[in-house]
Design a protein around this motif. Structure first.
Motif, PDB file in Angstrom:
ATOM      1  N   SER A 141       0.820  -1.214   0.000  1.00 25.37           N
ATOM      2  CA  SER A 141       0.000   0.000   0.000  1.00 25.37           C
ATOM      3  C   SER A 141       0.853   1.263   0.000  1.00 25.37           C
ATOM      4  O   SER A 141       0.339   2.355  -0.256  1.00 25.37           O
ATOM      5  N   LEU A 142       2.141   1.122   0.322  1.00 26.78           N
ATOM      6  CA  LEU A 142       3.023   2.284   0.350  1.00 26.78           C
ATOM      7  C   LEU A 142       3.478   2.640  -1.055  1.00 26.78           C
ATOM      8  O   LEU A 142       3.777   1.748  -1.860  1.00 26.78           O
ATOM      9  N   PRO A 143       3.546   3.926  -1.363  1.00 27.73           N
ATOM     10  CA  PRO A 143       3.962   4.340  -2.713  1.00 27.73           C
ATOM     11  C   PRO A 143       5.470   4.220  -2.880  1.00 27.73           C
ATOM     12  O   PRO A 143       6.213   3.930  -1.949  1.00 27.73           O
ATOM     13  N   GLU A 144       5.904   4.455  -4.098  1.00 24.47           N
ATOM     14  CA  GLU A 144       7.333   4.492  -4.384  1.00 24.47           C
ATOM     15  C   GLU A 144       7.943   5.706  -3.677  1.00 24.47           C
ATOM     16  O   GLU A 144       7.340   6.775  -3.617  1.00 24.47           O
ATOM     17  N   PHE A 145       9.144   5.522  -3.153  1.00 28.37           N
ATOM     18  CA  PHE A 145       9.774   6.608  -2.394  1.00 28.37           C
ATOM     19  C   PHE A 145      10.124   7.777  -3.313  1.00 28.37           C
ATOM     20  O   PHE A 145      10.647   7.589  -4.427  1.00 28.37           O
ATOM     21  N   ASP A 146       9.831   8.993  -2.838  1.00 23.14           N
ATOM     22  CA  ASP A 146      10.216  10.218  -3.525  1.00 23.14           C
ATOM     23  C   ASP A 146      10.928  11.111  -2.521  1.00 23.14           C
ATOM     24  O   ASP A 146      10.457  11.279  -1.395  1.00 23.14           O
ATOM     25  N   MET A 147      12.069  11.676  -2.911  1.00 23.53           N
ATOM     26  CA  MET A 147      12.859  12.476  -1.977  1.00 23.53           C
ATOM     27  C   MET A 147      12.065  13.657  -1.420  1.00 23.53           C
ATOM     28  O   MET A 147      12.284  14.084  -0.284  1.00 23.53           O
ATOM     29  N   SER A 148      11.110  14.184  -2.189  1.00 25.11           N
ATOM     30  CA  SER A 148      10.322  15.324  -1.703  1.00 25.11           C
ATOM     31  C   SER A 148       9.386  14.932  -0.570  1.00 25.11           C
ATOM     32  O   SER A 148       8.838  15.801   0.116  1.00 25.11           O
ATOM     33  N   ASP A 149       9.175  13.611  -0.354  1.00 31.08           N
ATOM     34  CA  ASP A 149       8.345  13.141   0.762  1.00 31.08           C
ATOM     35  C   ASP A 149       9.171  12.862   2.012  1.00 31.08           C
ATOM     36  O   ASP A 149       8.634  12.390   3.012  1.00 31.08           O
ATOM     37  N   LEU A 150      10.472  13.136   1.952  1.00 30.04           N
ATOM     38  CA  LEU A 150      11.340  12.923   3.110  1.00 30.04           C
ATOM     39  C   LEU A 150      11.441  14.225   3.901  1.00 30.04           C
ATOM     40  O   LEU A 150      11.794  15.266   3.359  1.00 30.04           O
ATOM     41  N   GLU A 151      11.118  14.165   5.177  1.00 26.74           N
ATOM     42  CA  GLU A 151      11.154  15.335   6.060  1.00 26.74           C
ATOM     43  C   GLU A 151      12.258  15.125   7.097  1.00 26.74           C
ATOM     44  O   GLU A 151      12.248  14.144   7.827  1.00 26.74           O
ATOM     45  N   VAL A 152      13.195  16.062   7.134  1.00 29.07           N
ATOM     46  CA  VAL A 152      14.320  15.979   8.052  1.00 29.07           C
ATOM     47  C   VAL A 152      14.218  17.123   9.055  1.00 29.07           C
ATOM     48  O   VAL A 152      13.983  18.276   8.666  1.00 29.07           O
ATOM     49  N   THR A 153      14.382  16.819  10.345  1.00 28.19           N
ATOM     50  CA  THR A 153      14.382  17.833  11.397  1.00 28.19           C
ATOM     51  C   THR A 153      15.761  17.873  12.030  1.00 28.19           C
ATOM     52  O   THR A 153      16.283  16.847  12.479  1.00 28.19           O
ATOM     53  N   LEU A 154      16.361  19.065  12.060  1.00 23.65           N
ATOM     54  CA  LEU A 154      17.709  19.268  12.577  1.00 23.65           C
ATOM     55  C   LEU A 154      17.643  20.190  13.784  1.00 23.65           C
ATOM     56  O   LEU A 154      17.203  21.339  13.677  1.00 23.65           O
ATOM     57  N   THR A 155      18.072  19.689  14.942  1.00 24.58           N
ATOM     58  CA  THR A 155      18.065  20.470  16.175  1.00 24.58           C
ATOM     59  C   THR A 155      19.494  20.782  16.580  1.00 24.58           C
ATOM     60  O   THR A 155      20.297  19.856  16.773  1.00 24.58           O
ATOM     61  N   PRO A 156      19.862  22.068  16.712  1.00 28.35           N
ATOM     62  CA  PRO A 156      21.242  22.412  17.071  1.00 28.35           C
ATOM     63  C   PRO A 156      21.639  21.829  18.425  1.00 28.35           C
ATOM     64  O   PRO A 156      20.849  21.816  19.368  1.00 28.35           O
ATOM     65  N   VAL A 157      22.878  21.351  18.507  1.00 28.30           N
ATOM     66  CA  VAL A 157      23.463  20.890  19.762  1.00 28.30           C
ATOM     67  C   VAL A 157      24.587  21.867  20.096  1.00 28.30           C
ATOM     68  O   VAL A 157      25.678  21.791  19.558  1.00 28.30           O
ATOM     69  N   GLY A 158      24.310  22.820  20.968  1.00 26.06           N
ATOM     70  CA  GLY A 158      25.286  23.862  21.263  1.00 26.06           C
ATOM     71  C   GLY A 158      25.186  25.009  20.268  1.00 26.06           C
ATOM     72  O   GLY A 158      24.253  25.093  19.453  1.00 26.06           O
ATOM     73  N   LEU A 159      26.150  25.925  20.328  1.00 26.33           N
ATOM     74  CA  LEU A 159      26.159  27.096  19.472  1.00 26.33           C
ATOM     75  C   LEU A 159      26.601  26.737  18.054  1.00 26.33           C
ATOM     76  O   LEU A 159      27.257  25.723  17.833  1.00 26.33           O
ATOM     77  N   LEU A 160      26.258  27.618  17.115  1.00 31.97           N
ATOM     78  CA  LEU A 160      26.665  27.434  15.733  1.00 31.97           C
ATOM     79  C   LEU A 160      28.096  27.930  15.529  1.00 31.97           C
ATOM     80  O   LEU A 160      28.735  28.453  16.448  1.00 31.97           O
ATOM     81  N   LEU A 161      28.583  27.794  14.315  1.00 28.27           N
ATOM     82  CA  LEU A 161      29.952  28.162  13.985  1.00 28.27           C
ATOM     83  C   LEU A 161      30.279  29.608  14.346  1.00 28.27           C
ATOM     84  O   LEU A 161      31.372  29.916  14.827  1.00 28.27           O
TER      85      LEU A 161
END
Length: 591
Positions: A489-509
């Motif tokens: 029942s799952l469709p073919e994978f498409d990169m636009s359906d991938l959701e990435v969440t990035l949480t900073p660990v400490g300060l940035l550069l």
């Protein structure tokens, strides 16, 4: 006023039998059909995009913001509603294929959740119930949404699919066994009402009189702030004895805090107002000498002169207006606030404090002369190098490149104030100015090229002032999906359906406090993934959100043999010579 919240009971056997004996109205295109008699869309508008009520396929928060719509529907007769469909369109109502939200699981689309505000009268008085009409996709296309009559007040929630935005146009279609009625295209702050040209395909006046509008209840605690009810106090705000006038949105009382329109309050207190919006945050900012207050929408952490300060109630957007906590802003601006109540009216007074409690300011950057006050000198190029906040950056190599002679550069270095000065030889040529900045982060050096704020060649005989601002230090992430699933029942994978969440660990550069970033995958330079990510250390999680399916949490890794629910990573050097972007690589798979 009591507020109850419950799901609507399943349709009765009679209802299902009735729906099964009737042809299901097509929802592929409502335009051009004969609308059903006695069905009229009286009001339809987009209230906000700050709710998180539903997911892609069911009535469950998923961590993303939904589109919150208001619908007033008039039904002159007992009516079966087969389906409700929300479409993204252009200004003329033509599909633009940005998204479709449905109550019934037909072909593709995301869930359109419906909540009804229902008045209930009993011996104990009148109460309002918020009833979930559509708790999830109706799998059987012949199963109707329900049977209704009279004047309906409905809240619609469109599950976020990455395209819910306030600049988009939307059309609503309501299908009954007798036909389909559709609204005209609407967008944020431009609701369709029967006071304008009707939005129905063919207007059908309803003989039922419109009752007095009922304040909309809130389905769950995650919904946007409701407008003040008739029982809320009338709030008067006085600044040094003079009452402030609020044109459109009145002050409201929220969880014991008075919220007021931010621009009016900030300007009254002598601030210059700024509004900054990125893909992951919205900020209301007030600036005056010695004091800066930053309030991030829906965040309980404010920033006062660079320091994080906790809030009881966050700034928030209500019906298109930004409201901020009055006491917090006023007291952090050196004023004292008092509150009094008389009957159904409250008075908030903002007065000069005997001892001004202005927070100690963060040390200001070294005084930097305004670049426009510097005067160009013949055969001299000079200026400043600063970061995005205006702080000087010393020890930066600035070069003047002779555009006539290959590899002929003259170098200069910035001093403690970020200033440089390069004397040019008296040659009949022009020069191009650039700079390089190198920063160390967790044991690795990152080098970025800087272009002058005014990136134009200059003549040596006239000289010039060229300043630099370091504001970008981005990297990119290649993402490699490893998908094997026995679920047909799952469709073919498409990169636009991938959701990435990035949480900073400490300060940035650059030493700043980062923000959580949520992005959809897509093509990036020489690969696929996400880019424009400020360099730092991050904790990453991933979800697969295919259209028409509930989100699937993915396992993630920065190597081929160690997968987990999350992974921490940093950026390494570019991979090969085809890109100058600092790079990280992640792998994702279905658990």
């Amino acid at each position: 006023m009591a507020l109850k919240f419950r799901k609507r009971k399943q349709a009765s056997a009679v209802t299902l039998l009735l729906a099964g004996s009737l042809a299901f109205g097509s929802i592929a295109s409502a335009f051009g059909e004969t609308p059903p008699a006695g069905v009229q869309i009286k009001e339809f508008g987009l209230l906000d995009t700050s709710s998180d009520i539903i997911g892609a396929a069911d009535f469950t928060p998923e961590g993303n913001k939904d589109g919150h719509f208001k619908l007033r529907l008039s039904l002159a007769h007992h009516t079966v509603i087969n389906s409700v469909v929300l479409r993204s369109t252009d200004a003329y109502g033509k599909d633009n294929y940005q998204g479709v939200w449905r109550t019934n699981h037909i072909t593709t689309g995301w869930l359109l959740g419906i909540v009804q505000d229902k008045t209930v009268t009993s011996s104990n008085g009148t109460t309002h119930e918020s009833i979930i009409i559509n708790p999830g996709f109706r799998k059987d296309i012949k199963e109707p949404v329900g049977e209704f009559e009279g004047e309906l007040n409905l809240d619609l929630y469109a599950s976020d699919n990455g395209t819910i935005k306030e600049t988009q146009y939307y059309v609503l279609e309501i299908s009954t066994p007798q036909g389909t009625v559709a609204s005209k295209p609407i967008k944020y702050k431009s609701p369709m009402t029967t006071g304008d040209t009707t939005g129905s395909s063919s207007p059908t006046p309803s003989p039922t009189p419109t009752p007095t509008p009922i304040p909309q209840p809130v389905p769950t605690p995650q919904t946007p702030t409701p407008a003040p009810s008739s029982e809320s106090p009338m709030i008067h705000v006085l600044f040094n004895g003079q009452e402030l006038q609020f044109d459109q949105v009145r002050p409201i009382l929220k969880d014991g805090s008075t919220l007021v329109p931010f621009r009016k309050l900030f300007e009254t207190l002598g601030f210059e107002v700024q509004w900054k919006e990125t893909e992951w945050s919205q900020k209301a900012i007030g600036i005056k000498e010695g004091l800066t207050i930053e309030l991030t929408i829906n965040s309980t952490t404010a920033i006062v002169n660079g320091k994080n300060v906790s809030l009881d109630v966050p700034a928030q957007i209500l019906n298109g207006s930004t409201l901020v906590p009055l006491r917090f802003v006023a007291e952090n601006s050196g004023y004292q606030v008092s509150y009094s109540m008389s009957g159904n009216e409250a008075t908030v007074r903002i007065d000069e404090a005997e001892v001004t409690p202005i927070p100690s300011p963060v040390p200001s950057p070294a005084q930097i002369p305004d670049s426009v006050k510097e005067v160009a000198e013949p055969y001299v190029v000079k200026g400043y190098v600063r970061d995005a906040k205006g702080y000087p950056i010393p020890d930066i190599v600035v070069f003047a490149d002779n555009t006539m002679l290959y590899d002929s550069n003259i170098l200069g270095v910035t001093d403690e104030s970020g200033h440089y000065r390069i004397e040019l030889p008296p040659l009949a040529t022009s020069w191009h100015i650039g700079a390089d900045i190198t920063k160390s982060f967790n044991g690795m050096n990152y080098t970025f090229h800087l272009d002058a704020d005014k990136d134009l060649p200059l003549s040596g005989s006239t000289g010039a002032v060229r300043n630099f601002t370091w504001s970008k230090f981005n990297g990119q992430i290649y993402i490699y999906p490893h998908f094997t699933s026995s679920d047909d029942s799952l469709p073919e994978f498409d990169m636009s359906d991938l959701e990435v969440t990035l949480t900073p660990v400490g300060l940035l550069l650059d030493g700043s406090v980062g923000h959580t970033i949520t992005k959809r995958g897509g093509p990036i330079l020489d690969g696929a993934g996400v880019d424009q990510i400020p360099i730092g250390r991050y904790k990453a999680t991933a979800r697969w959100v295919p259209e028409g399916h509930a989100p699937i949490s993915l396992q993630i890794s920065d190597s081929s043999d160690k997968y987990a629910e999350s992974v921490e990573f940093e950026f390494g050097p570019p991979k090969g010579v085809s890109t100058t972007n600092y790079l990280s690589e992640l792998l994702v798979k279905i658990p």
